[in-house]
Design a protein around this motif. Structure first.
Motif, PDB file in Angstrom:
ATOM      1  N   HIS A  96     -25.832  40.725 -25.740  1.00 31.46           N
ATOM      2  CA  HIS A  96     -26.527  39.623 -25.824  1.00 31.46           C
ATOM      3  C   HIS A  96     -26.819  38.984 -27.082  1.00 31.46           C
ATOM      4  N   SER A 137     -10.847  37.241 -25.410  1.00 31.82           N
ATOM      5  CA  SER A 137      -9.746  36.142 -25.879  1.00 31.82           C
ATOM      6  C   SER A 137      -8.303  36.789 -26.194  1.00 31.82           C
ATOM      7  N   LYS A 154     -16.289  39.131 -27.255  1.00 30.44           N
ATOM      8  CA  LYS A 154     -15.455  37.782 -26.997  1.00 30.44           C
ATOM      9  C   LYS A 154     -14.049  37.871 -27.530  1.00 30.44           C
ATOM     10  N   LYS A 155     -13.904  38.902 -28.669  1.00 29.60           N
ATOM     11  CA  LYS A 155     -12.820  39.245 -29.210  1.00 29.60           C
ATOM     12  C   LYS A 155     -11.718  39.852 -28.209  1.00 29.60           C
ATOM     13  N   TYR A 185     -21.387  41.328 -29.110  1.00 31.49           N
ATOM     14  CA  TYR A 185     -21.304  40.331 -28.415  1.00 31.49           C
ATOM     15  C   TYR A 185     -19.955  39.493 -29.177  1.00 31.49           C
ATOM     16  N   ILE A 186     -19.752  39.847 -30.361  1.00 33.14           N
ATOM     17  CA  ILE A 186     -18.369  39.567 -31.073  1.00 33.14           C
ATOM     18  C   ILE A 186     -17.335  40.363 -30.601  1.00 33.14           C
ATOM     19  N   LEU A 214     -23.412  42.780 -32.797  1.00 27.34           N
ATOM     20  CA  LEU A 214     -22.249  43.136 -33.025  1.00 27.34           C
ATOM     21  C   LEU A 214     -21.357  43.115 -31.757  1.00 27.34           C
TER      22      LEU A 214
END
Lengths: 158, 537
Positions: free
Chosen positions: A144, A157, A153-154, A149-150, A147
């Motif tokens: 939430h 994607s 997302k990575k 979180y990143i 780190l």
């Protein structure tokens, strides 16, 4: 649980996590940079049922190692909780460390309290912080805020 | 992949928090350390270790014990000899309180190269107690009826004198005249005349004499010497020391042994030069309460406090002494005061000054004692630039009006309420002390000190130094000069209290300034009648 409630809970626990991380990290860093700091006095003056264990830890031969482990643990806990990585490991170490702090000078009736700023009966701030770390252990929030979180997302994607 | 600002914040927001905390924590610790280093550099204090003394090698020193009472037994333990009875007692105490380390410290104490070959005590039980515990297969401890016999026996080369005060000088002088080494308890004499005579005997003898002021070995006092010499405290104008006790043992009401009677005690031997009175157990066991044998607070306890400070400041005999007090808390027939206030003046003495030359000179040393209250009052050295509390540990506070530290106080680098230096060689060595009296001595640094972080009995160090000097040569830290100063100061105090007037010392002539119509020694030995309504014990 509604989505709003769930988000509010996540925000609150994240806030709690960062505050606890803050507390540990600052304690650890100030100890690391103060070459005169030692936990010897705290351990040697331990009271209560486990004082034999803490007195043994204050022994000259191992106090150096104990001191390094102490600030190292404080810094690891602080970093993991603030950055949100390995936060469950951080919370677990924090629980063990706080349990030791609690038992070294337990706020039990009949045991003299040294260097405390309040009045306690069984429950003190160490115990409350320990309970808060149990919440952190059960309710990770790194994805939430932090780190992970990143990373999430990575990986999404990719 | 696109990043919104919100996403960056959620993912990396922890990093600036971490960085800020690291910076703030390290800066705070480093600043504190820098400030501390700056203060310490300015103070430039070097905690000192006791001097190494060469070991006693070869044949063991053959020691005779004269007086095997409470102190005599303690001194023997410092020499490495404990009685069976004491061991049993300590084992019992350890069961009740595992923190009591007395036996452990004794067992770990390095052995001194000595043998006890003889004992001399007026009480059969005590002499036998020494013989039973200290005799070995090789050496049977021999009992001597008198000190003269022991000194001339050829079996002792050194004697330890722990008798009532009125026997100290006659025995020490006799030993020294026969070139027998002497360790004598304080005060080293009982009269003024004896003090000069013992000085002569010590100077003319080939033997080594030391006075039992074991605190001269205490580490914190050696560090205090460095602090004073570096002018950290500035001009010290006032020193306060005290005795605060409130128990029977502390008031010298020691136990009367059940075996004591006219057949087991050589009463005439005990009396010696003291006024002839019928057999009296109270006088025998509690002799510290009467001027005939002892000297009360002035010789027993002021002497410690005086020498403790004389070893740090080396101020010598005071120019004058005024004392007052009385028997206020133990009206049990004693004639030495149990509440005593003493002002010692050193008008020409200075520890150095940070102000304009000539502004500061002179020092008053106050000794304040009561045997009716045990609240600990610390020893304080009060200087223009700082205050030092001196015991087994040592603390220094800067003075608000200091000249030396004015800038640092102005810049808030120092705060008059916060100590700038704390020295505790025994920090973090937890220990329990068994009695109020031993706590009193321990707090003053009179019981033990620390060597490389290990607790050691300071009397053991004192004995070790004496034994080393008598075999290897060198200088004892409490020899005849120091003993003379201590004894004379104690006697001046006693005289001042007894005569109710100021007693002056002539530094050039090295004698008391005469008072017309007063024979000082007669006054010192006189036994004032305690009030008749006292409680009988």
């Amino acid at each position: 649980m509604s989505e709003t409630n769930s988000r509010q809970l996540k925000n609150s626990v994240t806030f709690l996590r960062v505050l606890i991380g803050w507390h540990f990290l600052y304690e650890g860093v100030t100890k690391l940079f103060n070459p005169d700091w030692t936990s010897m006095g705290y351990l040697a003056s331990a009271k209560g049922p486990f004082n034999w264990l803490f007195s043994a830890m204050a022994n000259d031969s191992i106090i150096g190692v104990i001191d390094v482990l102490n600030w190292l643990a404080l810094i690891i806990i602080g970093m993991t909780l603030i950055l949100g990585i390995y936060e469950r490991l951080g919370a677990s170490i924090a629980i063990v460390l706080l349990a030791m702090y609690y038992l070294a000078h337990p706020p039990f009736p009949g045991i003299e309290q040294i260097n405390v700023e309040g009045t306690y009966w069984f429950v003190n701030k160490n115990l409350i912080e320990l309970a808060a770390c149990i919440v952190l252990l059960r309710f990770p929030t790194g994805s939430h805020f932090g780190l992970p979180y990143i990373m999430n997302k990575k990986s999404k994607s990719e | 992949m696109k990043w919104t600002r919100r996403e960056v914040l959620k993912g990396l927001g922890g990093i600036p928090i971490l960085g800020s905390l690291w910076w703030a924590g390290s800066a705070s610790a480093i600043t504190k350390k820098k400030e501390r280093t700056e203060i310490l550099e300015q103070l430039n204090i070097e905690p000192s270790l006791p001097a190494e003394v060469p070991e006693v090698t070869g044949e063991p020193v053959r020691v005779g014990i004269i007086g095997f009472g409470i102190r005599g037994e303690q001194l023997c333990r410092s020499l490495g000899f404990a009685t069976k009875e004491w061991r049993a007692e300590m084992e019992e105490e350890m069961k009740e309180n595992p923190q009591n380390k007395a036996l452990e410290v004794f067992d770990q104490q390095d052995k001194l190269n000595v043998v006890i070959t003889g004992v001399c005590d007026a009480f059969d039980y005590r002499a036998n107690r020494a013989i039973n515990s200290f005799s070995t297969d090789k050496i049977k401890v021999k009992r001597y009826t008198t000190h003269q016999e022991m000194i001339r026996s050829g079996d002792v080369e050194a004697v330890v004198i722990a008798t009532p005060d009125h026997w100290h000088a006659p025995m020490a002088i006799d030993a020294l005249e026969n070139n027998i080494h002497v360790y004598v308890e304080k005060p080293m004499t009982h009269t003024i005349e004896e003090t000069y005579r013992l000085k002569e005997a010590a100077r003319n003898s080939k033997a080594v004499m030391t006075v039992g002021h074991q605190h001269r070995q205490t580490q914190s006092f050696k560090t205090a010497q460095d602090i004073i010499s570096k002018g950290v405290l500035g001009h010290v104008s006032l020193i306060t020391t005290s005795t605060n006790r409130n128990d029977d043992n502390g008031a010298w009401n020691y136990e009367i042994h059940p075996d004591a009677n006219e057949n087991t005690i050589d009463w005439d031997l005990f009396l010696g030069s003291a006024p002839k009175i019928p057999f009296n157990k109270n006088h025998f066991f509690r002799w510290r309460k009467w001027w005939a044998y002892g000297s009360g607070l002035s010789g027993d306890l002021l002497s410690h406090d005086y020498d403790r400070l004389n070893c740090v400041l080396n101020f010598g005999i005071p120019d004058s002494i005024s004392a007052s007090g009385g028997v206020y808390t133990h009206r049990d027939g004693r004639n030495v005061p149990d509440v005593l206030q003493v002002n010692m003046e050193f008008p020409k003495y200075s520890t150095g000054s940070s102000q304009v030359k000539g502004k500061e000179k002179g020092l008053t040393f106050i000794y304040s004692a009561t045997l009716g209250n045990g609240f600990g009052r610390p020893t304080l050295l009060m200087g223009h630039d700082g205050t030092m509390e001196l015991g087994n540990s040592l603390t220094i506070w800067p003075e608000g009006g200091s000249t030396k530290f004015a800038e640092m106080i102005e810049n808030e680098k120092m705060n008059p309420g916060v100590p700038i230096y704390y020295y505790n060689p025994g920090a973090n060595i937890p220990d329990a002390i068994s009695s109020a009296t031993s706590q009193y001595f321990a707090d003053k640094g009179l019981l033990w000190t620390y060597l490389n972080g290990k607790r050691v009995d300071s009397t053991w160090l004192h004995m070790r130094e004496w034994l080393s000097v008598l075999r290897n040569g060198g200088k004892v830290s409490c020899g005849i000069k120091e003993g003379f100063e201590e004894a004379m100061t104690a006697h001046m105090t006693g005289l001042s209290w007894k005569l109710g007037r100021r007693i002056d010392w002539d530094r050039d002539k090295e004698e008391l300034v005469p008072i017309e119509g007063i024979d000082f020694d007669q006054a010192l030995l006189e036994s004032p009648d305690p009030e008749s309504d006292h409680i009988k014990v």
